[in-house]
Design an enzyme around this catalytic site. Structure first.
Site, short mmCIF file in Angstrom:
data_model
loop_
_atom_site.label_atom_id
_atom_site.label_comp_id
_atom_site.label_asym_id
_atom_site.label_seq_id
_atom_site.Cartn_x
_atom_site.Cartn_y
_atom_site.Cartn_z
N ASP A 46 0.86 -1.19 0.00
CA ASP A 46 0.00 0.00 0.00
C ASP A 46 0.90 1.25 0.00
O ASP A 46 2.00 1.20 -0.54
CB ASP A 46 -0.97 -0.05 1.20
CG ASP A 46 -2.26 0.69 0.92
OD1 ASP A 46 -2.19 1.89 0.62
OD2 ASP A 46 -3.35 0.09 1.01
N HIS B 49 2.22 2.16 -3.18
CA HIS B 49 1.29 3.14 -3.74
C HIS B 49 1.84 4.56 -3.67
O HIS B 49 1.11 5.53 -3.86
CB HIS B 49 -0.07 3.06 -3.04
CG HIS B 49 -0.80 1.78 -3.35
ND1 HIS B 49 -2.08 1.51 -2.90
CD2 HIS B 49 -0.42 0.68 -4.05
CE1 HIS B 49 -2.45 0.31 -3.32
NE2 HIS B 49 -1.46 -0.21 -4.01
#
Ligand SMILES: *[C@@H]1O[C@H](CO)[C@@H](O)[C@H](O)[C@H]1NC(C)=O
Length: 407
Positions: A230, A253
């Site tokens: 993430d 991310h």
């Protein structure tokens, strides 16, 4: 005082096992030298077992309590070997400066269900003048990720290393692996230096944020590597004076300010600088993200500079229309005001054609955006494009793709 007690225990043991006198002296000298002038509290002395299986939680706590109560500066020492520790809270403030020195590996229980709903694996609460140095922390979350991916009824997951309300903290040379959710988190902290940490989980592990910060002031995060599933770094409400440099991010991310506007009454984000960093194969480079919902929140004085993007899907992105599954906000606008954000010297390749996307709130335009020396190309030989909505500011130097800012 405690030192003497420790030495006494050693002497007794050694005398019993018929050790020769010269050897005994040599050992005593060694003990004196290794503990030196500072107080070292070795978790093994308190019963921890370096076998990776025995529950060492109680021993870690006892070592902490002894060190934390010491009038002189003290060290909790975790030697080489693998130590299994369950959910644990190290409470402060301590009497004096405390160093938590880890040479070995700390692992979580093999079964993720051991954590229940606590939310934390290793929590440092209200520590003051503390250093966490070295070591590997492996949360062994494979089973937990599998549960999540299967959409089963899983516990919420635990963060690996958290500091709540810490002050004057150094975190250096720590490695965190396979976190259930966030690897490392600061909440309500002041004056923290994080250096050379390595946060690693597979790129497809769900919700494994790298470093999460909120309600904290005066934090530096330098020279770190984050490879995770993430956000590499997630910056939440109430973050002020946060400086990131020399970050290597990917997979992951990217660096995100947000999600903001989760709540109507929300603190802002102010004075964030990210510089001299590299993003490799990430979903985003630098992102500011807010829900399309009313909020008192804001983002101001942000500098993104000297960044290299390698095959990044959204190298530069502001997304104020965040409303996953169209739940609770399909007709709303974000109340978060974004201002004074500078993007300077950002170069490299975009994995999608739209390399720059600045989508601001319909009711609160982004203001004071500066683009300077941007050179982003699209991989497939087609020029990259940019898209703006309600984004106001100025461009300086070469801007590629062409700037879409309104003046
Ligand atoms: C933000 O940075 C500026 C310039 O360094 C400083 O004057 C200001 O006090 C900072 N804001 C906060 C909330 O600390």
């Amino acid at each position: 005082m405690h030192q003497q007690r420790q030495s006494q225990i050693h002497v007794n043991k050694m005398t019993k096992s018929n050790i020769t006198l010269p050897l005994l002296f040599a050992l005593l000298t060694f003990i004196d030298a290794s503990t030196g002038s500072s107080n070292v509290f070795n978790v093994v002395t308190f019963g921890a077992k370096p076998d990776g299986v025995t529950d060492s939680t109680g021993a870690f706590l006892k070592a902490w309590q002894a060190a934390c109560g010491s009038a002189a500066s003290a060290t909790v020492m975790v030697p080489t070997g693998t130590f299994m520790v369950k959910g644990i809270t190290f409470g402060g403030p301590c009497k004096s400066r405390l160093t938590f020195q880890v040479a070995g590996t700390v692992v979580a229980p093999a079964d993720y269900r051991a954590f229940g709903n606590s939310g934390y694996w290793i929590l440092f609460n209200k520590v003051n003048k503390m250093s966490l140095v070295g070591g590997t922390f492996d949360a062994r979350a494979k089973g937990f990720w599998a549960c999540r991916k299967a959409g089963q009824n899983c516990p919420p997951g635990v963060r690996s290393i958290t500091f709540n309300s810490g002050k004057d903290v150094i975190i250096s040379g720590v490695k965190s692996m396979n976190s259930q959710v966030t690897h490392m988190a600061l909440n309500g902290c002041t004056n923290v230096a994080v250096r050379n940490v390595k946060l690693v989980a597979p790129g497809d592990s769900p919700n494994t944020d790298g470093f999460h910060i909120q309600f904290s002031n005066g934090v530096t995060f330098t020279g770190s590597t984050i490879q995770t599933g993430d956000d590499c770094v997630a910056i939440g409400p109430g973050t002020r004076n946060f400086l990131i440099s020399k970050l290597a991010c990917g997979p992951g991310h990217g660096v995100s300010i947000g999600s903001l506007a989760k709540d109507l009454n929300e603190d802002g984000v102010e004075n964030v600088t990210l510089s001299s960093s590299v993003f490799t194969g990430t979903q985003n480079g630098v992102r500011i993200k807010s829900w399309a919902r009313p909020s008192t929140g804001f983002v101001r004085n942000v500098f993104f500079q000297s960044l290299i993007m390698k095959n990044v899907q959204n190298p530069i992105i502001i997304d104020q229309n965040y409303c996953p599954s169209n739940q609770g906000c399909p007709t709303e606008q974000s109340g978060v005001a974004i201002s004074q954000v500078t993007y300077k010297n950002i170069q490299g390749t975009s994995a999608t054609q739209q390399a720059m996307k600045l989508v601001c709130s319909k009711t609160k335009p982004c203001t004071g955006i500066t683009l300077q020396d941007i050179k982003l190309s699209y991989n497939k030989g087609t020029p990259a494009t940019s898209y703006c909505f309600n984004a106001i500011g100025t461009s300086l130097g070469l801007i590629q793709p062409t700037s879409c800012l309104k003046r």
